[in-house]
Design a protein around this motif. Structure first.
Motif, short mmCIF file in Angstrom:
data_model
loop_
_atom_site.label_atom_id
_atom_site.label_comp_id
_atom_site.label_asym_id
_atom_site.label_seq_id
_atom_site.Cartn_x
_atom_site.Cartn_y
_atom_site.Cartn_z
N ARG A 42 -7.44 13.45 4.11
CA ARG A 42 -7.04 13.80 2.76
C ARG A 42 -7.73 13.54 1.48
N ASP A 116 -3.31 8.60 -7.17
CA ASP A 116 -2.66 8.15 -5.90
C ASP A 116 -2.57 6.74 -5.76
N ARG A 117 -3.78 5.98 -5.81
CA ARG A 117 -3.72 4.32 -5.84
C ARG A 117 -3.55 3.94 -7.30
N ASP A 168 -5.40 -2.15 -1.36
CA ASP A 168 -4.92 -0.90 -1.86
C ASP A 168 -3.38 -1.12 -2.16
N ASN A 236 0.40 5.05 7.76
CA ASN A 236 -0.25 6.36 7.46
C ASN A 236 -0.79 6.77 8.82
N ASP A 267 0.28 11.64 5.82
CA ASP A 267 -0.71 12.65 5.30
C ASP A 267 -0.89 13.83 6.10
N LYS A 287 2.55 14.64 1.82
CA LYS A 287 2.17 14.57 0.48
C LYS A 287 1.50 15.63 0.14
C1 BGC Z 1 -2.95 6.96 0.32
C2 BGC Z 1 -2.60 7.63 1.72
C3 BGC Z 1 -3.77 7.28 2.74
C4 BGC Z 1 -4.30 5.96 2.63
C5 BGC Z 1 -5.50 5.81 3.26
C6 BGC Z 1 -3.24 5.44 0.48
O1 BGC Z 1 -3.72 5.14 -0.51
O2 BGC Z 1 -1.57 6.79 -0.49
O3 BGC Z 1 -1.99 8.93 1.88
O4 BGC Z 1 -3.37 7.59 3.92
O5 BGC Z 1 -4.43 5.39 1.47
O6 BGC Z 1 -6.52 6.52 2.71
#
Ligand code: BGC
Length: 353
Positions: A42, A116-117, A168, A236, A267, A287
């Motif tokens: 991803r 994303d994070r 995360d 995930n 993913d 996503k």
């Molecule tokens: C993302 C996921 C991903 C995971 C591992 C997360 O922060 O939102 O989509 O699978 O990190 O990389």
């Protein structure tokens, strides 16, 4: 008369170009894109889409991957600050490790977008572009609930949990979303977790690493020599792949009437989609990284043009409420994957073969 028409056309073209590129009067603008790792499909896609879209909009792009190392990411982001990036977009390896760089960026008035994070515990995070992370977990929990027909059958059913990286921020949010759906069934005894591991700290997987998820799953499967595992909630795809590998080597589903657990993911990685076609992973959250990349380009254009930045939510990062744009996740399973993944042009049939 003729001259005026040409002038008008040039003016219109310039206005249209400016709206599209965000490059009003200052030459090419550089954006920094800091991604966590190339180990997962991803992030390669996120990086590639953003690079393509920013370049098409006339930006110069500095795209870097941090090899999942927080210290490497810190120096890469500092380098972006020192080499003239006008906006920096970061998907953090570790949510709270970039404070020093965020403070430097703020001093130079460089806006930072958490991608994303969420970047935690620092007030110098300008915006957050992501998918609705709580909803991701909620959809996974609801999928398990519906697939096991928890509301219309008596059970009990056995379930195990594998969550993501404690560093995360997303990982805890995904898990909470799923647990809020499933906890009432654990409480009533309709769902039973034989390992007894149902809290985030016990089920977390540092760095979302497949081998780590696999090793933990192997030790858990030992508890199931005479029982079925009915579901395995994985946050995930990288963790789901570890669980599937563990089940493949030490869970005899044929001896259990062909019973393979319901396994969730996120993913829609190619490997996980192939596992899905082989009946080994049941669903994955989709996503669309193209959507998030586009949203991020829009955000950057709005920031650099001094326009109102469109947001639809806010996330508390423990230092401020960060204005956020949440995109909508959906799930793909064997019944709808063609429509969701192939018809949308995300994959070709050949990619998944
Ligand atoms: C993302 C996921 C991903 C995971 C591992 C997360 O922060 O939102 O989509 O699978 O990190 O990389």
């Amino acid at each position: 008369m003729f001259g005026k028409k040409i002038l008008g056309t040039i003016l219109c073209a310039a206005i249209a170009f400016t709206a599209l590129t965000g490059c009003a009067g200052g030459g090419t603008k550089k954006v920094g894109i800091s991604m966590p790792t190339q180990d997962l499909q991803r992030w390669n896609q996120d990086g590639a889409y953003m690079e393509e879209k920013f370049k098409a909009a006339g930006y110069e792009v500095d795209l870097k991957y941090a090899g999942n190392k927080a210290d490497v990411q810190l120096s890469q982001v500092e380098d972006m600050i020192n080499t003239g990036c006008k906006v920096i977009i970061i998907a953090a390896v570790e949510a709270s490790s970039l404070g020093q760089a965020l403070d430097k960026a703020a001093k130079k008035k460089i806006p930072v977008i958490a991608y994303d994070r969420l970047l935690m515990s620092n007030e110098n995070v300008s915006y957050y572009a992501t998918f609705d992370n709580y909803k991701v977990g909620q959809i996974q929990g609801e999928f398990v609930r519906d697939a096991l027909q928890l509301d219309s059958t008596s059970g009990p059913y056995n379930i195990e949990f594998t969550a993501g990286d404690p560093g995360d921020n997303n990982a805890g949010v995904f898990f909470q979303g799923a647990m809020d759906v499933l906890k009432p069934y654990l409480d009533s005894g309709k769902l039973v977790c034989v390992s007894g591991q149902t809290d985030f700290d016990s089920v977390a997987t540092p760095k979302w690493d497949s081998a780590t998820a696999q090793a933990r799953a192997e030790s858990i499967i030992g508890n199931y020599s005479d029982k079925n595992i009915d579901a395995w909630l994985c946050s995930n795809d990288s963790t789901a792949q570890g669980v599937v590998t563990a089940l493949d080597s030490s869970y005899n589903s044929e001896g259990r009437g062909g019973q393979w657990p319901i396994i969730t993911g996120q993913d829609c990685d190619i490997v996980s989609m192939q596992n899905m076609l082989a009946g080994k992973q049941t669903m994955s959250i989709f996503k669309d990284t193209r959507t998030l990349a586009e949203r991020t380009v829009i955000m950057v254009n709005q920031i650099l043009n001094g326009e109102t930045v469109e947001t639809n939510s806010e996330y508390d990062n423990k230092a401020k409420k960060v204005p956020s744009y949440l995109c909508d996740p959906v799930f793909a399973d064997i019944n709808n994957y063609k429509e969701i993944l192939i018809d949308s042009g995300y994959y070709s049939e050949a990619d998944l073969a």
